[in-house]
Design a protein around this motif. Structure first.
Motif, PDB file in Angstrom:
ATOM      1  N   THR A  83      -5.429   9.166   0.582  1.00  0.00           N
ATOM      2  CA  THR A  83      -5.721   8.258  -0.513  1.00  0.00           C
ATOM      3  C   THR A  83      -4.843   7.032  -0.341  1.00  0.00           C
ATOM      4  O   THR A  83      -3.619   7.159  -0.209  1.00  0.00           O
ATOM      5  CB  THR A  83      -5.433   8.927  -1.877  1.00  0.00           C
ATOM      6  OG1 THR A  83      -6.294  10.062  -2.004  1.00  0.00           O
ATOM      7  CG2 THR A  83      -5.692   7.964  -3.020  1.00  0.00           C
TER       8      THR A  83
ATOM      9  N   LYS B 237     -10.128   6.998  -1.629  1.00  0.00           N
ATOM     10  CA  LYS B 237      -9.930   8.154  -0.751  1.00  0.00           C
ATOM     11  C   LYS B 237     -10.744   7.935   0.518  1.00  0.00           C
ATOM     12  O   LYS B 237     -11.902   7.538   0.450  1.00  0.00           O
ATOM     13  CB  LYS B 237     -10.421   9.404  -1.486  1.00  0.00           C
ATOM     14  CG  LYS B 237     -10.085  10.703  -0.807  1.00  0.00           C
ATOM     15  CD  LYS B 237     -10.653  11.843  -1.632  1.00  0.00           C
ATOM     16  CE  LYS B 237      -9.608  12.920  -1.805  1.00  0.00           C
ATOM     17  NZ  LYS B 237     -10.037  14.031  -2.600  1.00  0.00           N
TER      18      LYS B 237
ATOM     19  N   ASN C 274      -5.326  -3.780  -8.414  1.00  0.00           N
ATOM     20  CA  ASN C 274      -4.796  -2.515  -7.905  1.00  0.00           C
ATOM     21  C   ASN C 274      -5.992  -1.601  -7.738  1.00  0.00           C
ATOM     22  O   ASN C 274      -6.836  -1.537  -8.625  1.00  0.00           O
ATOM     23  CB  ASN C 274      -3.848  -1.845  -8.906  1.00  0.00           C
ATOM     24  CG  ASN C 274      -2.659  -2.709  -9.236  1.00  0.00           C
ATOM     25  OD1 ASN C 274      -2.759  -3.915  -9.248  1.00  0.00           O
ATOM     26  ND2 ASN C 274      -1.552  -2.090  -9.507  1.00  0.00           N
ATOM     27  N   LYS C 275      -6.041  -0.900  -6.618  1.00  0.00           N
ATOM     28  CA  LYS C 275      -7.175  -0.008  -6.411  1.00  0.00           C
ATOM     29  C   LYS C 275      -6.708   1.195  -5.619  1.00  0.00           C
ATOM     30  O   LYS C 275      -5.807   1.114  -4.802  1.00  0.00           O
ATOM     31  CB  LYS C 275      -8.291  -0.739  -5.654  1.00  0.00           C
ATOM     32  CG  LYS C 275      -9.566   0.089  -5.569  1.00  0.00           C
ATOM     33  CD  LYS C 275     -10.714  -0.706  -4.962  1.00  0.00           C
ATOM     34  CE  LYS C 275     -11.936   0.183  -4.835  1.00  0.00           C
ATOM     35  NZ  LYS C 275     -13.028  -0.445  -4.114  1.00  0.00           N
ATOM     36  N   SER C 276      -7.354   2.313  -5.897  1.00  0.00           N
ATOM     37  CA  SER C 276      -7.058   3.539  -5.170  1.00  0.00           C
ATOM     38  C   SER C 276      -8.372   4.028  -4.587  1.00  0.00           C
ATOM     39  O   SER C 276      -9.394   4.018  -5.269  1.00  0.00           O
ATOM     40  CB  SER C 276      -6.492   4.562  -6.161  1.00  0.00           C
ATOM     41  OG  SER C 276      -6.320   5.797  -5.533  1.00  0.00           O
TER      42      SER C 276
ATOM     43  N   TYR D 238       0.836  -1.199   0.000  1.00  0.00           N
ATOM     44  CA  TYR D 238       0.000   0.000   0.000  1.00  0.00           C
ATOM     45  C   TYR D 238       0.866   1.242   0.000  1.00  0.00           C
ATOM     46  O   TYR D 238       2.012   1.222   0.440  1.00  0.00           O
ATOM     47  CB  TYR D 238      -0.964   0.021   1.196  1.00  0.00           C
ATOM     48  CG  TYR D 238      -0.275   0.207   2.534  1.00  0.00           C
ATOM     49  CD1 TYR D 238       0.071   1.475   3.000  1.00  0.00           C
ATOM     50  CD2 TYR D 238       0.026  -0.881   3.334  1.00  0.00           C
ATOM     51  CE1 TYR D 238       0.710   1.649   4.213  1.00  0.00           C
ATOM     52  CE2 TYR D 238       0.655  -0.718   4.549  1.00  0.00           C
ATOM     53  CZ  TYR D 238       0.995   0.546   4.986  1.00  0.00           C
ATOM     54  OH  TYR D 238       1.645   0.699   6.188  1.00  0.00           O
TER      55      TYR D 238
ATOM     56  N   GLU E 290      -3.506   3.555  -1.991  1.00  0.00           N
ATOM     57  CA  GLU E 290      -3.361   2.796  -3.227  1.00  0.00           C
ATOM     58  C   GLU E 290      -2.916   1.407  -2.799  1.00  0.00           C
ATOM     59  O   GLU E 290      -1.913   1.279  -2.086  1.00  0.00           O
ATOM     60  CB  GLU E 290      -2.315   3.444  -4.134  1.00  0.00           C
ATOM     61  CG  GLU E 290      -2.764   4.797  -4.647  1.00  0.00           C
ATOM     62  CD  GLU E 290      -1.668   5.552  -5.399  1.00  0.00           C
ATOM     63  OE1 GLU E 290      -0.531   5.042  -5.491  1.00  0.00           O
ATOM     64  OE2 GLU E 290      -1.968   6.651  -5.873  1.00  0.00           O
TER      65      GLU E 290
END
Length: 146
Positions: free
Chosen positions: A136, A65, A61-63, A16, A138
């Motif tokens: 945020t 907030k 993969n993810k982002s 991360y 990731e």
């Protein structure tokens, strides 16, 4: 072999990165190439953070907030202490901006940030450094085990 999807009881190995609203990086497991391990539902992450991971699988993969209350919480005024300057020495000088590990009665260490030095009083903030910030995350999911 069926792909493992993150569920409420999964064990997850992932990298991360945490970024602040200005885009600067606050933390990343990739720096030392030491991925994090998480047991979903163990309480180490907030419910909203975990819900962002549900349904992801290896290789994803993810982002996302997170508002302060879903990430590191809001600063708590009860976590700010005023200590006597005599508690600090040459190895741990009371300097604004320094982070010092204080040993708790149970032997664990808690990092505190020196916010202010005024005369013999030193203001130490034990809130998480990212408390009150929108962050945020990731994530790169490496392994999932149910």
């Amino acid at each position: 072999m069926s792909e493992q999807v993150i569920g409420p009881k999964s064990e997850v190995l992932f990298h991360y990165s945490i970024k602040l609203e200005d885009g600067s990086a606050a933390d990343s497991t990739k720096v030392n190439n030491k991925p994090a391990k998480l047991f979903m539902g163990d309480g180490s992450l907030t419910e909203n953070f975990e819900s962002c991971l549900l349904g992801l699988k290896e290789g994803d993969n993810k982002s996302f907030k997170l508002q302060p209350e879903d990430a590191f919480g809001m600063p708590n005024p009860d976590n700010i202490y005023y200590l006597d300057r005599t508690k600090f020495g040459s190895e741990t000088p009371a300097e604004v901006g320094s982070i010092i590990a204080f040993t708790q009665p149970d032997g664990t260490e808690l990092p505190g940030l020196i916010r202010e030095v005024a005369g013999d009083s030193v203001t130490v903030d034990f809130n998480h450094p990212l408390a009150g910030q929108v962050v945020t995350f990731e994530v790169d999911i490496l392994e999932v085990h149910s």
